[in-house]
Motif scaffolding. Structure first.
Motif, PDB file in Angstrom:
ATOM      1  N   LEU A 495      70.274  50.597   2.431  1.00  0.00           N
ATOM      2  CA  LEU A 495      71.140  51.539   1.717  1.00  0.00           C
ATOM      3  C   LEU A 495      72.484  50.857   1.466  1.00  0.00           C
ATOM      4  CD1 LEU A 495      71.362  54.418   0.576  1.00  0.00           C
ATOM      5  CD2 LEU A 495      72.347  55.109   2.774  1.00  0.00           C
ATOM      6  N   LEU A 496      72.836  50.740   0.193  1.00  0.00           N
ATOM      7  CA  LEU A 496      74.008  49.972  -0.214  1.00  0.00           C
ATOM      8  C   LEU A 496      74.936  50.832  -1.055  1.00  0.00           C
ATOM      9  CD1 LEU A 496      75.166  46.923  -0.333  1.00  0.00           C
ATOM     10  CD2 LEU A 496      74.107  46.863  -2.601  1.00  0.00           C
ATOM     11  N   ALA A 497      76.262  50.686  -0.830  1.00  0.00           N
ATOM     12  CA  ALA A 497      77.276  51.353  -1.654  1.00  0.00           C
ATOM     13  C   ALA A 497      78.005  50.306  -2.476  1.00  0.00           C
ATOM     14  CB  ALA A 497      78.265  52.127  -0.786  1.00  0.00           C
ATOM     15  N   SER A 498      78.350  50.641  -3.725  1.00  0.00           N
ATOM     16  CA  SER A 498      79.083  49.720  -4.600  1.00  0.00           C
ATOM     17  C   SER A 498      80.133  50.489  -5.378  1.00  0.00           C
ATOM     18  CB  SER A 498      78.115  49.010  -5.558  1.00  0.00           C
ATOM     19  OG  SER A 498      77.482  49.957  -6.416  1.00  0.00           O
ATOM     20  N   SER A 499      81.273  49.825  -5.630  1.00  0.00           N
ATOM     21  CA  SER A 499      82.332  50.419  -6.456  1.00  0.00           C
ATOM     22  C   SER A 499      82.555  49.529  -7.657  1.00  0.00           C
ATOM     23  CB  SER A 499      83.626  50.558  -5.650  1.00  0.00           C
ATOM     24  OG  SER A 499      84.107  49.292  -5.228  1.00  0.00           O
ATOM     25  N   SER A 500      83.006  50.153  -8.780  1.00  0.00           N
ATOM     26  CA  SER A 500      83.054  49.416 -10.036  1.00  0.00           C
ATOM     27  C   SER A 500      84.261  49.811 -10.869  1.00  0.00           C
ATOM     28  CB  SER A 500      81.763  49.679 -10.825  1.00  0.00           C
ATOM     29  OG  SER A 500      81.862  49.261 -12.163  1.00  0.00           O
ATOM     30  N   TYR A 501      84.525  48.968 -11.885  1.00  0.00           N
ATOM     31  CA  TYR A 501      85.561  49.265 -12.867  1.00  0.00           C
ATOM     32  C   TYR A 501      85.252  50.533 -13.652  1.00  0.00           C
ATOM     33  CZ  TYR A 501      88.370  44.987 -12.557  1.00  0.00           C
ATOM     34  OH  TYR A 501      89.226  43.999 -12.147  1.00  0.00           O
ATOM     35  N   ASP A 502      84.017  51.005 -13.613  1.00  0.00           N
ATOM     36  CA  ASP A 502      83.701  52.260 -14.302  1.00  0.00           C
ATOM     37  C   ASP A 502      84.149  53.473 -13.489  1.00  0.00           C
ATOM     38  OD1 ASP A 502      81.800  52.530 -12.276  1.00  0.00           O
ATOM     39  OD2 ASP A 502      80.108  51.955 -13.541  1.00  0.00           O
ATOM     40  N   LEU A 503      84.912  53.217 -12.369  1.00  0.00           N
ATOM     41  CA  LEU A 503      85.539  54.245 -11.533  1.00  0.00           C
ATOM     42  C   LEU A 503      84.529  55.101 -10.790  1.00  0.00           C
ATOM     43  CD1 LEU A 503      88.506  55.406 -13.825  1.00  0.00           C
ATOM     44  CD2 LEU A 503      88.352  53.448 -12.271  1.00  0.00           C
ATOM     45  N   THR A 504      83.341  54.554 -10.556  1.00  0.00           N
ATOM     46  CA  THR A 504      82.334  55.270  -9.773  1.00  0.00           C
ATOM     47  C   THR A 504      81.972  54.472  -8.527  1.00  0.00           C
ATOM     48  OG1 THR A 504      80.427  54.244 -10.868  1.00  0.00           O
ATOM     49  CG2 THR A 504      81.342  56.260 -11.867  1.00  0.00           C
ATOM     50  N   VAL A 505      81.489  55.205  -7.544  1.00  0.00           N
ATOM     51  CA  VAL A 505      80.875  54.599  -6.362  1.00  0.00           C
ATOM     52  C   VAL A 505      79.411  55.013  -6.376  1.00  0.00           C
ATOM     53  CG1 VAL A 505      80.810  54.530  -3.850  1.00  0.00           C
ATOM     54  CG2 VAL A 505      83.012  54.616  -5.027  1.00  0.00           C
ATOM     55  N   ARG A 506      78.513  54.051  -6.298  1.00  0.00           N
ATOM     56  CA  ARG A 506      77.086  54.350  -6.397  1.00  0.00           C
ATOM     57  C   ARG A 506      76.362  53.881  -5.143  1.00  0.00           C
ATOM     58  NH1 ARG A 506      75.653  54.107 -12.800  1.00  0.00           N
ATOM     59  NH2 ARG A 506      77.801  54.242 -13.575  1.00  0.00           N
ATOM     60  N   LEU A 507      75.361  54.657  -4.759  1.00  0.00           N
ATOM     61  CA  LEU A 507      74.511  54.328  -3.619  1.00  0.00           C
ATOM     62  C   LEU A 507      73.157  53.870  -4.134  1.00  0.00           C
ATOM     63  CD1 LEU A 507      75.279  57.250  -1.129  1.00  0.00           C
ATOM     64  CD2 LEU A 507      76.586  55.180  -1.593  1.00  0.00           C
ATOM     65  N   TRP A 508      72.636  52.807  -3.488  1.00  0.00           N
ATOM     66  CA  TRP A 508      71.392  52.181  -3.939  1.00  0.00           C
ATOM     67  C   TRP A 508      70.390  52.110  -2.787  1.00  0.00           C
ATOM     68  CZ3 TRP A 508      71.586  50.617  -9.097  1.00  0.00           C
ATOM     69  CH2 TRP A 508      72.875  50.534  -9.658  1.00  0.00           C
ATOM     70  N   HIS A 522      87.742  59.157  -8.872  1.00  0.00           N
ATOM     71  CA  HIS A 522      88.812  58.162  -8.854  1.00  0.00           C
ATOM     72  C   HIS A 522      89.473  58.061 -10.226  1.00  0.00           C
ATOM     73  CE1 HIS A 522      86.165  56.922  -5.478  1.00  0.00           C
ATOM     74  NE2 HIS A 522      87.314  56.665  -4.888  1.00  0.00           N
ATOM     75  N   GLN A 523      90.792  57.845 -10.211  1.00  0.00           N
ATOM     76  CA  GLN A 523      91.547  57.765 -11.455  1.00  0.00           C
ATOM     77  C   GLN A 523      91.953  56.336 -11.804  1.00  0.00           C
ATOM     78  OE1 GLN A 523      91.848  60.618 -13.202  1.00  0.00           O
ATOM     79  NE2 GLN A 523      90.697  61.567 -11.507  1.00  0.00           N
ATOM     80  N   ASP A 524      91.708  55.404 -10.904  1.00  0.00           N
ATOM     81  CA  ASP A 524      92.118  54.017 -11.151  1.00  0.00           C
ATOM     82  C   ASP A 524      91.230  53.095 -10.319  1.00  0.00           C
ATOM     83  OD1 ASP A 524      93.566  51.762 -11.974  1.00  0.00           O
ATOM     84  OD2 ASP A 524      95.487  52.815 -11.873  1.00  0.00           O
ATOM     85  N   GLN A 525      91.610  51.839 -10.268  1.00  0.00           N
ATOM     86  CA  GLN A 525      90.828  50.818  -9.570  1.00  0.00           C
ATOM     87  C   GLN A 525      90.597  51.199  -8.113  1.00  0.00           C
ATOM     88  OE1 GLN A 525      92.646  46.974  -9.782  1.00  0.00           O
ATOM     89  NE2 GLN A 525      91.207  46.017  -8.368  1.00  0.00           N
ATOM     90  N   ILE A 526      89.359  51.006  -7.655  1.00  0.00           N
ATOM     91  CA  ILE A 526      88.992  51.295  -6.270  1.00  0.00           C
ATOM     92  C   ILE A 526      89.183  50.021  -5.455  1.00  0.00           C
ATOM     93  CG2 ILE A 526      87.162  52.131  -4.740  1.00  0.00           C
ATOM     94  CD1 ILE A 526      85.883  53.385  -7.296  1.00  0.00           C
ATOM     95  N   PHE A 527      90.192  50.021  -4.563  1.00  0.00           N
ATOM     96  CA  PHE A 527      90.519  48.823  -3.803  1.00  0.00           C
ATOM     97  C   PHE A 527      89.503  48.531  -2.696  1.00  0.00           C
ATOM     98  CE2 PHE A 527      95.242  49.389  -4.909  1.00  0.00           C
ATOM     99  CZ  PHE A 527      95.148  48.471  -5.939  1.00  0.00           C
ATOM    100  N   GLY A 528      89.046  49.567  -2.006  1.00  0.00           N
ATOM    101  CA  GLY A 528      88.168  49.328  -0.870  1.00  0.00           C
ATOM    102  C   GLY A 528      87.350  50.549  -0.511  1.00  0.00           C
ATOM    103  N   ILE A 529      86.170  50.323   0.099  1.00  0.00           N
ATOM    104  CA  ILE A 529      85.294  51.396   0.554  1.00  0.00           C
ATOM    105  C   ILE A 529      84.860  51.080   1.984  1.00  0.00           C
ATOM    106  CG2 ILE A 529      84.473  52.042  -1.738  1.00  0.00           C
ATOM    107  CD1 ILE A 529      81.993  50.364  -1.267  1.00  0.00           C
TER     108      ILE A 529
END
Length: 829
Positions: A495-508, A522-529
């Protein structure tokens, strides 16, 4: 004044730790001392000054605190010669401030007693008058001013550029130092009545470091050291030829950031201490004691010295008066008590003792060269700020290379040594690498996020990478823009989490290769999860100044959010204190690195505590050990590794010793707890990536009884490298928990169960001797023992040739041959 026969540096236990020395970017003193306190410039931005005491507390420890003095760099500082608790500071913010400080264990006043604004640009030097009270000299690059602080006005000002540091030594002698065109340092002595030529000069080692001279008029001793150097020279200054004669040349273990003399009234005359120098280094204040090997008090070593009572007021001096401060005796029975101050009068009798960290003196050390991987070439040094730069597990380390196609090299930690000059087999991602990490439950699986918004999963063959890989095991597609970072779930496999410039966090779900959750808000760049320790929640820190908390199985929107770091340069987040708090490393509004602690139950309330770190463009990357609650941080391109113990209550942050590397590193990656050498009390093991090397670093807690297992720092540890459930099980609502194991070796006893030491009687009771031997027999045995100890020694002791004192006043040679320490190598002239 006799030439020093010997000097010694106090033991490591006498060093003042938890000190962070300031930069060299000022011409003033970096450290100064009164009879009671020591003030020093720190590496904290925003005009922070460190404060500690001259002598240790009754338990042998020092308390170090900091006070915020100015809005910019503190360029110089000076204690009043008549008040141990009155400190003057000047700054690049163009102000001079007088502070009523108190003992380090007390709360310091946040407001200055007096603030002066010379309006003369950046201020470089500040100095109290040695005889007149309330009189202060202030120098800038434009000139010199003299101030009466009681009137908040300048008495005089002379705009002559200040181009050299000087100090008054005798009434007719001025000591100056110059850097010549050949960059060879010199110490020169001048007659102030005749400045056409110097009386004497001595050349020092060739260097471009700024010299820092300190002179003691009572003993005539002059110490000279250079910023950034580890050499301290001591000279004797005479009023007749030879005007300058070198007494000692010593090499210390640590480079010098500044030096200060402890006032004569604070010296320990009982051990014939004639001079005490305080050496400010990166992490310590080292007291260096110059002693003459005699016993008891000797008047010839201690002429009367200046007292604590001013000879005149600033107004008297301005009117033309010239008076000398009344001199006092240093004899213990005649020594005056320090003048009472408001700080002393209000000092409570019993100060509450704060918590003490068992990890305060944690030591970081690079392991032996035999464990290093060397000759690493073509390292990629510009990975994105959200990426750790490289990653490691217990078996191997993955390193990005500066080769087209986003190539990553993989090295086996079990195969240290020099790498060949030829090309290495790599993983070819075909696009630039944004972030990558090892699967915590599979040491052969590496997941790589690329600039093309895809996540590639690679399987490393058993035995390591022997040929270049071009085809990943699978590719995860779904993000529409470049990926920031990726993080594996702490319990669920695949189970993996990823954050992107598309302002979403997705689980895989890596097992199916499918996207299973998409989080927004999120309204801007996601620095860390970061996943919570129990794997139920996901925390994020964002450039929009918010810290957010998600429960992914219940909602795609945050369940909590609150104000995060004000700076917009980057941030990281990690869970601490059993998931009760979130720690964020980021930047404040002035782009200074800060650490923030948030309650996971109330993000909207803001941070419950924060501590400043330093000024650097790289984000601090945190590692938290839940077993010890120790937080270790460093940044890419840093040379310093910070260590804190995190508490769930005030003071929350307890700073421990820092680890410094000799050159900038790419960062640190920490290995499973089973890699630690518990027999050596190693609480954490990291891999350090240098410019061309991969080096293991051990973090150890110094302990005496290493033959016992230190169970107070090694509780049962969670086996976080084993999955406790599947991704599908977690998604359906199940929660996992790691099993725990003991790190105790079978042949070691826990220190908590160690038998208490029983005092061993080394001698028989006196009654035995009284019954068996007569008085005459005992006298003969005692005489025989003394003769045997002395031996048939015909050569006189060195002390016998010294003049000026009686023979019985010299300490025996046997008592003075063991005072040298490894901290100092010296030659006595």
């Amino acid at each position: 004044m006799p030439v020093l026969e010997q000097y010694c540096c106090v033991s490591v236990q006498g060093w003042i730790a938890s000190v962070r020395g300031g930069s060299f970017s000022s011409q003033g003193k970096h450290i100064t001392s009164s009879c009671s306190l020591v003030a020093f410039n720190t590496d904290q931005a925003g005009g922070m000054v460190g404060l500690t005491s001259v002598n240790a507390a009754s338990d042998g420890k020092w308390t170090v605190t900091q006070i915020s003095c100015h809005a910019d760099l503190v360029t110089d500082l000076d204690f009043s010669p008549f008040d141990d608790y009155l400190l003057a500071t000047c700054s690049a913010d163009e102000t001079v401030k007088l502070w009523r400080v108190c003992d380090p264990a007390q709360d310091q006043c946040s407001d200055a007693e007096v603030t002066l604004s010379p309006a003369d640009g950046r201020l470089e030097l500040v100095l109290f008058h040695p005889a007149a009270s309330e009189l202060l000299a202030v120098a800038s690059v434009r000139g010199l001013q003299v101030w009466d602080v009681t009137r908040d006005t300048a008495l005089t000002g002379k705009h002559t550029p200040v181009c050299a540091r000087f100090s008054l030594v005798f009434s007719y002698f001025t000591l100056m130092h110059l850097c010549l065109q050949m960059r060879q340092q010199e110490v020169r002595l001048w007659d102030s009545r005749k400045l056409s030529s110097s009386l004497s000069s001595l050349s020092l080692a060739t260097s471009n470091a700024t010299l820092m001279p300190l002179f003691d008029p009572d003993s005539g001793l002059l110490t000279v050291s250079g910023n950034g150097e580890s050499v301290i020279d001591c000279f004797e200054v005479n009023s007749s030829e030879p005007f300058l004669s070198q007494v000692s040349h010593c090499l210390t273990d640590l480079s010098t950031r500044g030096t200060a003399l402890v006032p004569k009234l604070a010296l320990d005359v009982s051990c014939c201490e004639v001079l005490r120098l305080l050496q400010l280094t990166d992490n310590f204040i080292v007291p260096i004691s110059y002693q003459v090997p005699r016993k008891d008090f000797h008047a010839d070593l201690y002429p009367d010295t200046v007292g604590h009572t001013p000879a005149m007021t600033a107004e008297d001096w301005w009117k033309g008066e010239n008076k000398q401060v009344e001199r006092v005796s240093l004899h213990p029975s005649k020594r005056p008590k320090p003048a009472a101050t408001s700080a002393q009068e209000t000092k409570p009798k019993d100060l509450p003792r704060g918590p003490s960290s068992k990890f305060r003196h944690i030591q970081g050390a690079v392991l032996h060269r035999d464990t290093h991987i060397t000759n690493l070439r073509g390292l990629h040094l510009t990975t994105p700020g959200e990426c750790d730069g490289f990653c490691a597990n217990g078996q191997r380390v993955a390193v990005p290379l500066a080769i087209a196609g986003g190539q990553i090299a993989v090295f086996e930690l079990s195969q240290p040594g020099k790498l060949p000059d030829t090309a290495l087999p790599t993983i070819q991602n075909s696009v630039n690498v944004a972030d990558f990490c090892w699967d915590p439950f599979d040491t052969h699986k590496l997941v790589v996020a690329g600039d093309d918004a895809k996540i590639r999963v690679w399987q490393i063959p058993k035995g390591g990478l022997t040929e270049t890989l071009t085809e990943p095991e699978c590719v995860l597609r779904g993000h529409t823009e470049k990926i920031y970072s990726i993080k594996f779930h702490p319990h669920a496999s695949g189970l993996l989490a990823s954050s992107s410039y598309d302002l979403t966090v997705r689980l895989w779900n890596l097992g199916t290769g499918e996207e299973v959750k998409r989080l927004s808000g999120h309204q801007d760049q996601i620095f860390g999860i970061a996943w919570s320790p129990d794997g139920k929640l996901l925390a994020t820190v964002c450039k929009d100044g918010k810290v957010r908390l998600y429960d992914p199985r219940k909602s795609t929107l945050p369940i909590q959010e609150g104000p995060g770091p004000e700076g917009h340069r980057g941030a990281r987040v990690v869970w601490v204190c059993d998931g009760k708090y979130l720690l964020v490393s980021g930047f404040d509004s002035r782009s200074e690195r800060q650490l923030y602690l948030f309650s996971a139950e109330s993000l909207a309330s803001g941070s419950v505590a924060s501590v400043p770190a330093d000024v650097s463009p790289s984000t601090l990357i945190p590692f938290y050990d839940s077993d010890t609650s120790v937080l270790i941080l460093t940044g890419k391109g840093d040379t310093r590794v910070y260590t804190y113990e995190i508490l769930p209550e005030a003071p929350y942050f307890m700073e421990c010793s820092s680890f410094h590397s000799s050159e900038p590193h790419k960062g640190l990656c920490f290995l499973p707890k089973t890699e630690c050498d518990v027999r050596d009390v190693e609480v954490a093991r990291a891999i350090r990536l240098g410019k061309s090397t991969i080096e293991p670093v051990a973090f150890r807690v110094p302990r005496v009884k290493k033959e016992f297992f230190q169970d107070d720092v090694f509780p049962e540890t969670a086996v976080w490298w084993e999955a406790s459930l599947t991704a599908a099980a977690w998604l359906s609502g199940s929660n996992g928990q790691h099993r725990k194991i003991s790190l105790q070796p079978k042949d070691m006893m826990p220190v908590s169960e160690a038998p208490k030491e029983v005092p061993v009687r080394k001698y028989l009771p006196s009654s035995v001797y009284l019954e068996e031997k007569t008085d005459e027999q005992k006298k003969e045995e005692l005489l025989s023992a003394m003769v045997a100890k002395l031996g048939n020694r015909e050569d006189p002791l060195p002390q016998a040739s010294c003049e000026g004192v009686d023979e019985d006043e010299w300490v025996s040679e046997e008592l003075t041959t063991h005072t040298h320490t490894p901290q100092m190598i010296h030659d006595t002239l």
